[in-house]
Design a protein around this motif. Structure first.
Motif, PDB file in Angstrom:
ATOM      1  N   LEU A   1      -1.877  -2.216  13.374  1.00 17.33           N
ATOM      2  CA  LEU A   1      -0.500  -2.574  13.078  1.00 17.33           C
ATOM      3  C   LEU A   1      -0.183  -3.903  13.732  1.00 17.33           C
ATOM      4  O   LEU A   1      -0.591  -4.168  14.869  1.00 17.33           O
ATOM      5  CB  LEU A   1       0.468  -1.496  13.596  1.00 17.33           C
ATOM      6  CG  LEU A   1       0.351  -0.097  12.967  1.00 17.33           C
ATOM      7  CD1 LEU A   1       1.284   0.867  13.693  1.00 17.33           C
ATOM      8  CD2 LEU A   1       0.674  -0.150  11.483  1.00 17.33           C
TER       9      LEU A   1
ATOM     10  N   THR B   1      -2.274   4.869   2.390  1.00 16.39           N
ATOM     11  CA  THR B   1      -2.302   4.583   3.821  1.00 16.39           C
ATOM     12  C   THR B   1      -2.917   5.738   4.593  1.00 16.39           C
ATOM     13  O   THR B   1      -3.789   5.555   5.449  1.00 16.39           O
ATOM     14  CB  THR B   1      -0.879   4.311   4.327  1.00 16.39           C
ATOM     15  OG1 THR B   1      -0.339   3.183   3.640  1.00 16.39           O
ATOM     16  CG2 THR B   1      -0.889   4.034   5.825  1.00 16.39           C
ATOM     17  N   HIS B   2      -2.479   6.960   4.292  1.00 16.07           N
ATOM     18  CA  HIS B   2      -3.034   8.127   4.979  1.00 16.07           C
ATOM     19  C   HIS B   2      -4.504   8.320   4.634  1.00 16.07           C
ATOM     20  O   HIS B   2      -5.311   8.700   5.499  1.00 16.07           O
ATOM     21  CB  HIS B   2      -2.234   9.369   4.606  1.00 16.07           C
ATOM     22  CG  HIS B   2      -0.982   9.537   5.412  1.00 16.07           C
ATOM     23  ND1 HIS B   2      -0.931  10.293   6.565  1.00 16.07           N
ATOM     24  CD2 HIS B   2       0.267   9.022   5.253  1.00 16.07           C
ATOM     25  CE1 HIS B   2       0.288  10.258   7.071  1.00 16.07           C
ATOM     26  NE2 HIS B   2       1.037   9.495   6.294  1.00 16.07           N
TER      27      HIS B   2
ATOM     28  N   PRO C   1       3.627   4.228   9.454  1.00  9.97           N
ATOM     29  CA  PRO C   1       4.116   4.935   8.264  1.00  9.97           C
ATOM     30  C   PRO C   1       4.551   6.352   8.613  1.00  9.97           C
ATOM     31  O   PRO C   1       4.167   6.905   9.653  1.00  9.97           O
ATOM     32  CB  PRO C   1       2.910   4.925   7.325  1.00  9.97           C
ATOM     33  CG  PRO C   1       2.012   3.852   7.833  1.00  9.97           C
ATOM     34  CD  PRO C   1       2.224   3.802   9.307  1.00  9.97           C
TER      35      PRO C   1
ATOM     36  N   LEU D   1      -5.393   2.807  11.796  1.00 14.60           N
ATOM     37  CA  LEU D   1      -5.102   1.551  11.122  1.00 14.60           C
ATOM     38  C   LEU D   1      -4.456   0.564  12.080  1.00 14.60           C
ATOM     39  O   LEU D   1      -3.577   0.936  12.871  1.00 14.60           O
ATOM     40  CB  LEU D   1      -4.159   1.799   9.939  1.00 14.60           C
ATOM     41  CG  LEU D   1      -4.633   2.808   8.891  1.00 14.60           C
ATOM     42  CD1 LEU D   1      -3.543   3.020   7.842  1.00 14.60           C
ATOM     43  CD2 LEU D   1      -5.919   2.329   8.234  1.00 14.60           C
TER      44      LEU D   1
ATOM     45  N   ARG E   1      -0.644  12.805   1.354  1.00 14.92           N
ATOM     46  CA  ARG E   1      -1.684  12.161   2.156  1.00 14.92           C
ATOM     47  C   ARG E   1      -2.859  11.690   1.290  1.00 14.92           C
ATOM     48  O   ARG E   1      -3.935  11.414   1.810  1.00 14.92           O
ATOM     49  CB  ARG E   1      -2.179  13.133   3.229  1.00 14.92           C
ATOM     50  CG  ARG E   1      -1.108  13.476   4.268  1.00 14.92           C
ATOM     51  CD  ARG E   1      -1.497  14.684   5.103  1.00 14.92           C
ATOM     52  NE  ARG E   1      -0.581  14.884   6.217  1.00 14.92           N
ATOM     53  CZ  ARG E   1       0.588  15.520   6.116  1.00 14.92           C
ATOM     54  NH1 ARG E   1       0.982  16.022   4.946  1.00 14.92           N
ATOM     55  NH2 ARG E   1       1.359  15.651   7.177  1.00 14.92           N
TER      56      ARG E   1
ATOM     57  N   MET F   1       0.842  -1.186   0.000  1.00 18.95           N
ATOM     58  CA  MET F   1       0.000   0.000   0.000  1.00 18.95           C
ATOM     59  C   MET F   1       0.886   1.247   0.000  1.00 18.95           C
ATOM     60  O   MET F   1       1.822   1.349   0.803  1.00 18.95           O
ATOM     61  CB  MET F   1      -0.915  -0.002   1.237  1.00 18.95           C
ATOM     62  CG  MET F   1      -1.951   1.117   1.234  1.00 18.95           C
ATOM     63  SD  MET F   1      -2.956   1.108   2.755  1.00 18.95           S
ATOM     64  CE  MET F   1      -3.722  -0.511   2.652  1.00 18.95           C
ATOM     65  N   THR F   2       0.605   2.196  -0.866  1.00 14.29           N
ATOM     66  CA  THR F   2       1.411   3.404  -0.965  1.00 14.29           C
ATOM     67  C   THR F   2       1.176   4.295   0.258  1.00 14.29           C
ATOM     68  O   THR F   2       0.133   4.209   0.921  1.00 14.29           O
ATOM     69  CB  THR F   2       1.052   4.186  -2.227  1.00 14.29           C
ATOM     70  OG1 THR F   2      -0.314   4.628  -2.129  1.00 14.29           O
ATOM     71  CG2 THR F   2       1.218   3.316  -3.470  1.00 14.29           C
ATOM     72  N   PRO F   3       2.148   5.179   0.575  1.00 14.50           N
ATOM     73  CA  PRO F   3       1.934   6.098   1.708  1.00 14.50           C
ATOM     74  C   PRO F   3       0.688   6.953   1.544  1.00 14.50           C
ATOM     75  O   PRO F   3      -0.026   7.218   2.520  1.00 14.50           O
ATOM     76  CB  PRO F   3       3.217   6.940   1.705  1.00 14.50           C
ATOM     77  CG  PRO F   3       4.238   6.093   1.011  1.00 14.50           C
ATOM     78  CD  PRO F   3       3.493   5.309  -0.014  1.00 14.50           C
TER      79      PRO F   3
ATOM     80  N   GLU G   1       5.324  -3.869  13.917  1.00 14.81           N
ATOM     81  CA  GLU G   1       5.195  -3.126  12.660  1.00 14.81           C
ATOM     82  C   GLU G   1       5.246  -1.630  12.934  1.00 14.81           C
ATOM     83  O   GLU G   1       4.467  -1.115  13.752  1.00 14.81           O
ATOM     84  CB  GLU G   1       3.877  -3.483  11.972  1.00 14.81           C
ATOM     85  CG  GLU G   1       3.675  -2.782  10.633  1.00 14.81           C
ATOM     86  CD  GLU G   1       2.337  -3.129  10.005  1.00 14.81           C
ATOM     87  OE1 GLU G   1       2.037  -2.578   8.920  1.00 14.81           O
ATOM     88  OE2 GLU G   1       1.600  -3.947  10.590  1.00 14.81           O
TER      89      GLU G   1
ATOM     90  N   ARG H   1      -6.676   5.996   3.838  1.00 14.27           N
ATOM     91  CA  ARG H   1      -7.470   4.982   4.546  1.00 14.27           C
ATOM     92  C   ARG H   1      -7.628   5.358   6.014  1.00 14.27           C
ATOM     93  O   ARG H   1      -8.690   5.146   6.607  1.00 14.27           O
ATOM     94  CB  ARG H   1      -6.805   3.614   4.410  1.00 14.27           C
ATOM     95  CG  ARG H   1      -7.037   2.944   3.066  1.00 14.27           C
ATOM     96  CD  ARG H   1      -6.741   1.458   3.134  1.00 14.27           C
ATOM     97  NE  ARG H   1      -6.973   0.792   1.877  1.00 14.27           N
ATOM     98  CZ  ARG H   1      -8.156   0.406   1.432  1.00 14.27           C
ATOM     99  NH1 ARG H   1      -9.237   0.653   2.169  1.00 14.27           N
ATOM    100  NH2 ARG H   1      -8.284  -0.211   0.273  1.00 14.27           N
ATOM    101  N   ALA H   2      -6.568   5.891   6.615  1.00 12.10           N
ATOM    102  CA  ALA H   2      -6.663   6.298   8.017  1.00 12.10           C
ATOM    103  C   ALA H   2      -7.663   7.430   8.187  1.00 12.10           C
ATOM    104  O   ALA H   2      -8.353   7.514   9.207  1.00 12.10           O
ATOM    105  CB  ALA H   2      -5.291   6.717   8.532  1.00 12.10           C
TER     106      ALA H   2
END
Length: 427
Positions: free
Chosen positions: A18, A6-7, A25, A16, A277, A1-3, A22, A9-10
């Motif tokens: 972990l 990831t942001h 990000p 998210l 983001r 998943m790209t940064p 882990e 989705r959060a």
């Protein structure tokens, strides 16, 4: 998943999860859960918080029954933050009844209406990850880990003034063990004067009886350091303020109030902060707000369930499509003064009443619909403030989807389907 994803989705789905060990990000905080796992939540740039909007007199995104929600959060914090010498998160579990008792003591009322409002506030706080409510137990949610350390002293002073609602009750000073039935097992008692006893080393006991590491909050690498270091302190503060405004304001903000939005150079920096983001700047007439980048929005849109999408479609048909067809709503507007009556929604959906109410509640919390009153009538629902954040491409797609939903057998709908098949063939 790209940064970027990831942001995004959060932002759309909340903190998210972990796995053990882990890391979070870049640009996020890792709130450890004591067993090696944790949650990742976005960190605000340069130590700013959304309260910065107050300095610019910009209204933040509204919260349903915000007063009750704040008071219930204060009551939960009063019950769960039992060791004021430590940071508030993760705190100690507390029974729901204890939190409701503290809430009643805070407001001085205990009738059924107040209890229903408090239970609704608990649900909203759980859905937004400020609290976790499971099996009759309330815990502070991972978003409480994002409170800056500078605010802890003010929070402590607030809690010292709040009644607990359980005077003389036994409350823990550290995170207790959870029994198998989900009830909190109390491990520590209050001192003779009502103050917490000697604090112990914070530890958590797993189901197997082994002691795990204490919970902690770790900040990952700064996502914007390379962008902001090129500016002096004043310009840097202006850029961060503009970023926080377009991300957290309820309505598009006027560029006259934010120098970093008027000047193209710092505006490009704001746009790059957003891009990292999964977000973009959305321009209006001398106004700005942020939205999901088109390629990212297509992925995170699945955060809303099928029932919610069906109900949202009904709201758009009755509050936007029908008024637009009657010529009383501009063709480019997705905000409407014409509410979709609740009776119409119930008449045209196959969802049970409980499922419809749950879907409307989810859509309200997400800012996708807003409940309005219409004089003495029951009122209804109109599109919410999130529709300000549509990019031009997203607006066109939504326009096509609304045509397909409202008139699937019309020539215009047939042309839309043909154009889509042509684009797929070319792709």
């Amino acid at each position: 998943m790209t940064p970027e994803l990831t942001h995004a989705r959060a932002r759309s789905a909340g903190p998210l999860p972990l796995g053990p060990g882990e890391p979070a990000p870049a640009g996020m905080l890792r709130a450890g859960l004591g067993d090696g796992t944790g949650t990742a939540l976005p960190a605000w740039p340069d130590g700013a918080t959304p309260s910065l909007l107050e300095e610019y007199q910009v209204a933040p995104t509204t919260v349903e029954r915000s007063g009750e929600t704040r008071r219930v959060l204060a009551a939960a914090l009063r019950c769960c933050w039992t060791d004021l010498a430590a940071d508030p998160w993760p705190g100690s579990p507390a029974p729901v009844d204890e939190v409701l008792s503290a809430y009643r003591a805070l407001i001085g009322r205990g009738d059924d209406l107040m209890r229903n409002w408090a239970v609704g506030a608990l649900r909203r706080l759980h859905d937004s990850a400020w609290l976790t409510v499971e099996a009759g137990v309330v815990r502070l949610g991972p978003r409480c880990a994002s409170w800056p350390a500078e605010s802890h002293a003010q929070l402590r002073e607030l809690l010292r003034r709040l009644p607990s609602g359980t005077e003389g009750a036994v409350r823990p000073a550290v995170l207790p063990v959870l029994a198998g039935d989900g009830e909190a097992a109390r491990e520590a008692t209050d001192g003779p004067d009502g103050d917490a006893g000697e604090p112990r080393e914070p530890e958590e006991v797993s189901a197997g009886g082994q002691v795990a590491a204490a919970s902690e909050v770790i900040a990952a690498a700064d996502l914007d350091a390379d962008l902001l270091e090129a500016f002096d302190e004043r310009r840097r503060a202006e850029i961060v303020a503009a970023f926080m405004a377009v991300e957290h304001a309820a309505e598009p903000v006027h560029e006259a109030r934010f120098p970093a939005l008027r000047d193209p150079a710092p505006r490009r920096t704001v746009a790059e902060m957003l891009r990292r983001r999964g977000r973009v700047l959305v321009q209006g007439r001398e106004t700005w707000i942020s939205g999901y980048a088109d390629e990212v929005g297509a992925v995170v849109s699945g955060a809303v369930g099928e029932a919610e999408r069906a109900v949202l479609t009904l709201v758009l048909v009755h509050s936007v499509a029908i008024p637009r067809a009657e010529g009383v709503l501009p063709a480019d507007s997705w905000l409407s003064p014409f509410p979709a009556p609740v009776e119409e929604l119930r008449r045209h959906t196959r969802l049970p009443v409980g499922a419809l109410d749950a879907a409307l509640r989810t859509l309200r919390h997400a800012g996708l619909v807003t409940q309005v009153k219409a004089g003495e009538e029951a009122g209804g629902y109109v599109p919410g403030p999130q529709f300000h954040r549509l990019t031009p491409a997203a607006r066109r797609r939504l326009q096509e989807e609304l045509i397909l939903a409202a008139g699937p057998h019309t020539p215009l709908a047939a042309a839309i389907r043909a154009n889509r098949r042509g684009r797929e063939y070319q792709g």
